[in-house]
Design an enzyme around this catalytic site. Structure first.
Site, mmCIF file in Angstrom:
data_model
loop_
_atom_site.group_PDB
_atom_site.id
_atom_site.type_symbol
_atom_site.label_atom_id
_atom_site.label_comp_id
_atom_site.label_asym_id
_atom_site.label_seq_id
_atom_site.Cartn_x
_atom_site.Cartn_y
_atom_site.Cartn_z
ATOM 1 N N CYS A 193 -18.346 49.912 -78.942
ATOM 2 C CA CYS A 193 -19.274 50.803 -79.637
ATOM 3 C C CYS A 193 -18.664 52.137 -80.084
ATOM 4 C CB CYS A 193 -20.546 51.026 -78.822
ATOM 5 S SG CYS A 193 -20.333 51.139 -77.048
ATOM 6 N N ARG B 230 -12.197 44.786 -68.882
ATOM 7 C CA ARG B 230 -13.033 45.415 -67.863
ATOM 8 C C ARG B 230 -12.495 45.042 -66.491
ATOM 9 N NH1 ARG B 230 -19.087 44.053 -70.350
ATOM 10 N NH2 ARG B 230 -18.745 45.090 -72.356
ATOM 11 N N GLN C 43 -15.507 39.867 -77.219
ATOM 12 C CA GLN C 43 -16.958 39.957 -77.350
ATOM 13 C C GLN C 43 -17.348 39.837 -78.816
ATOM 14 O OE1 GLN C 43 -18.695 43.543 -75.675
ATOM 15 N NE2 GLN C 43 -20.356 42.317 -74.846
ATOM 16 N N ASP D 187 -19.218 41.230 -80.926
ATOM 17 C CA ASP D 187 -19.973 42.475 -80.988
ATOM 18 C C ASP D 187 -20.460 42.793 -82.391
ATOM 19 O OD1 ASP D 187 -20.732 44.094 -78.922
ATOM 20 O OD2 ASP D 187 -18.737 44.909 -78.582
ATOM 21 N N HIS E 269 -22.412 46.506 -84.153
ATOM 22 C CA HIS E 269 -23.121 47.781 -84.016
ATOM 23 C C HIS E 269 -23.725 48.115 -85.372
ATOM 24 C CE1 HIS E 269 -20.302 47.690 -80.648
ATOM 25 N NE2 HIS E 269 -21.310 48.254 -80.003
ATOM 26 N N LYS F 217 -32.675 47.115 -73.355
ATOM 27 C CA LYS F 217 -32.095 45.977 -74.058
ATOM 28 C C LYS F 217 -32.964 44.739 -73.910
ATOM 29 C CE LYS F 217 -29.180 44.774 -70.082
ATOM 30 N NZ LYS F 217 -27.852 44.308 -69.641
ATOM 31 N N HIS G 46 -26.792 47.845 -80.521
ATOM 32 C CA HIS G 46 -25.638 47.097 -80.016
ATOM 33 C C HIS G 46 -26.122 45.655 -79.816
ATOM 34 C CE1 HIS G 46 -23.943 50.985 -78.174
ATOM 35 N NE2 HIS G 46 -25.213 51.273 -78.390
#
Length: 603
Positions: free
Chosen positions: A292, A321, A339, A341, A343, A424, A470
């Site tokens: 992000c 991570r 991921q 992802d 945004h 979320k 997100h």
């Protein structure tokens, strides 16, 4: 209590009581003076107990433990609960170091209860428990495994042995569960992945998978599907750095809320006078655990008009991570993953339509893989960032969206499990054997646009702050592919199979035609491999079957002369004398439609 709650209570009491029986059995087997008992809670399919023992438990001990437990149950001993003082408890458990530690950690005046099983075994426990061991006579149990553990889960504490045991109300339910476990083991992606040469791990990079050539072909097939779909929905793909200075993570809030899960890099310089290495702790970088902040940097690269919104920046780059080594689990729990992802930057008025479109994308993706899902709303956690009123507004927005899509009560609410920067919607899906997985997530964020002072030019010429969404559908490619490996048991749909066709020329003189077929399939976008070796036909076919390839083409004199192919269809079916062009069209149809079932005939 409803029926399910009563059964859950029944199982928890019986399983917890059986844990005491196992502890008693282990003490009788090894000698009371040789055993330190720790804790023994019930779990979803049974219970476990942690011990300090004079030697390592082996599989040869499993039956001994089970038989001793059955022998104890036959004694039909009474269970007696007593409330004791802290001093009395310490006397009862004198010499049992882990029980003494638990007791000493209790605040003064805390109610302490112990449970006696017969006259010769006592355990520190809140209960509740059964009243007599005969209540457990018809239960069915079996040792599942023995493994290492740490006292209180801390690797700095004593190393203990944990014995896991399955426990069910009767033999029929235990057998059904063991059948389920057997099926799950046969589907285990940690077994199938290496067998089919899809991925590997190396101790030099714990929890960081290597995609092997075959597995990477499947990875790219899924990625191509993802990209094609998102381009149709107006997403723009970006590529950003893997490492950023800590300033970026301080602004985003990750430095304060997520630092312990980040891989950090501290720079070092050489002192000109001493030639010694000097570490500057103020100059720190982090390998990104999230995408992000970088997407925000891309948004800030220019001033945007309301006419451009929504702006959707998708990214499938690697992130890292930190996880505890004991939590790593194949592709399911890793330290490096990709991921899927996105945004999205938009106005408040656009939120409902945008999230509706995201959920339509998720539905289409999951259905393509034959998966079902349900939605769950996760609300403000204790460790949240930002103003409570912004959280309230964000949660209200998501509730309205879910109410409209599923109706009130048509989704779960998971209180306190939101991300630290916003609530979320989590998408939970079930695989073919009923296991539930947390996959997609849609997070509404009013906070990071504030932290980074994001703006857009509104219709009236003023500058306003956008809202940020997100979202990920797979969650991670690694975990999603691990689930697919188990879901399909390594027998993948044609469109996502690493190699879709294997070619077997019967004899060396058929290699020329085999190469012609290979080139034609390759030109048509079909993933194909051929075995031109001098091995016999059956050996070549067996080699391709190892990888569960959908089609194996066997080519001989007749096929070369007639420009046809004879096809071994996965599952031992045959298609003979198929014109090559027809076979190519059959393959292209499955790629285009992304069918789950393999076509086994030519119309």
């Amino acid at each position: 209590m409803d029926k399910d709650e009563k059964m859950e209570y029944f199982l928890s009491v019986y399983r917890h009581s059986l844990a005491h029986i196992m502890a008693k059995a282990v003490m009788e087997i090894f000698g009371k003076e040789n055993v330190q008992i720790a804790i023994g809670p019930q779990i979803d399919d049974g219970f476990y107990y942690d011990f300090m023992l004079p030697r390592t438990i082996t599989t040869d001990d499993y039956k001994t433990i089970e038989d001793k437990m059955r022998d104890i149950l036959k004694r039909r001993e009474d269970w007696v609960c007593k409330e004791v003082s802290k001093e009395e408890a310490l006397t009862i458990f004198a010499g049992q170091k882990y029980k003494e530690e638990l007791i000493n950690d209790l605040p003064d005046g805390e109610k302490i209860t112990v449970y006696y099983t017969g006259d010769d075994f006592v355990d520190l426990c809140r209960g509740p428990h059964i009243s007599n061991s005969q209540e457990l006579m018809n239960t069915a149990f079996k040792v599942k495994s023995a493994s290492g553990s740490y006292w209180r889960g801390d690797e700095n504490n004593d190393s203990l042995q944990r014995i896991y045991m399955y426990a069910f109300p009767n033999k029929q339910e235990l057998k059904a569960h063991l059948d389920f476990v057997k099926e799950a083991m046969e589907r285990d992606h940690k077994k199938i992945g290496p067998e089919q040469e899809l991925f590997m791990f190396d101790e030099s990079a714990p929890g960081m998978p290597y995609w092997l050539p075959r597995g990477f072909k499947m990875y790219n097939a899924i990625l191509s599907f993802w990209r094609e779909l998102h381009e149709k929905h107006g997403y723009q793909e970006i590529l950003a750095p893997v490492m950023n200075h800590k300033r970026l993570w301080e602004t985003s809030g990750h430095w304060g809320h997520y630092k312990e899960n980040m891989f950090l890099i501290t720079t070092a310089n050489v002192d000109d006078e001493t030639d010694e290495e000097v570490i500057d702790t103020d100059v720190q970088y982090a390998i990104k655990p999230m995408n992000c902040p970088n997407a925000i940097n891309v948004y800030k690269n220019g001033l945007h008009s309301y006419k451009e919104l929504p702006i959707r920046y998708s990214e499938t780059q690697v992130i890292h991570r930190r996880e505890k080594s004991g939590e790593l689990n194949g592709l399911f729990r890793v330290q490096m993953f990709h991921q899927d992802d996105d945004h999205t930057f938009l106005t408040e008025e656009m939120i409902e339509d945008e999230i509706g479109d995201i959920m339509d994308i998720a539905k289409y993706i999951y259905e393509t893989f034959g998966l079902t899902y349900a939605a769950e709303l996760s609300t403000r956690p204790d460790d949240f960032m930002g103003a409570p009123e912004l959280w309230d507004a964000a949660e209200d927005s998501l509730k309205r969206i879910l109410d409209k899509k599923y109706g009130e009560g048509g989704y779960e609410i998971n209180e306190g499990d939101g991300a630290f920067y916003g609530p979320k919607i989590d998408l939970k899906m079930k695989d073919c054997i009923g296991r539930e997985w947390q996959m997609g997530t849609i997070q509404l964020d009013f906070q990071l646009p504030l932290n980074f002072d994001l703006r857009y030019v509104a219709q009236d010429g003023s500058q306003k702050r956008p809202v940020m969404i997100h979202r990920a559908i797979f969650g991670s490619f690694e975990r999603f592919i691990g689930i697919l490996i188990e879901n399909f048991k390594g027998v993948f749909p044609f469109w996502m199979s690493p190699f879709q066709v294997g070619i077997v020329p019967i004899r060396p003189e058929h290699n020329d035609y085999a190469k012609e077929v290979y080139d034609a399939l390759l030109d048509a976008g079909i993933r194909v491999e051929a075995d031109y070796s001098d091995e016999n036909m059956k050996t070549k076919i067996k080699g391709f079957k190892k990888y569960k390839e959908p089609y194996i083409l066997v080519l001989g004199d007749k096929e070369a002369e007639e420009k046809t192919v004879s096809v071994n269809v996965r599952g031992n079916k045959q298609m003979n004398n198929v014109p090559l062009d027809d076979f190519i069209e059959l393959c292209k149809k499955q790629i285009k439609e992304r069918t789950l079932e393999l076509i086994d005939s030519v119309e």
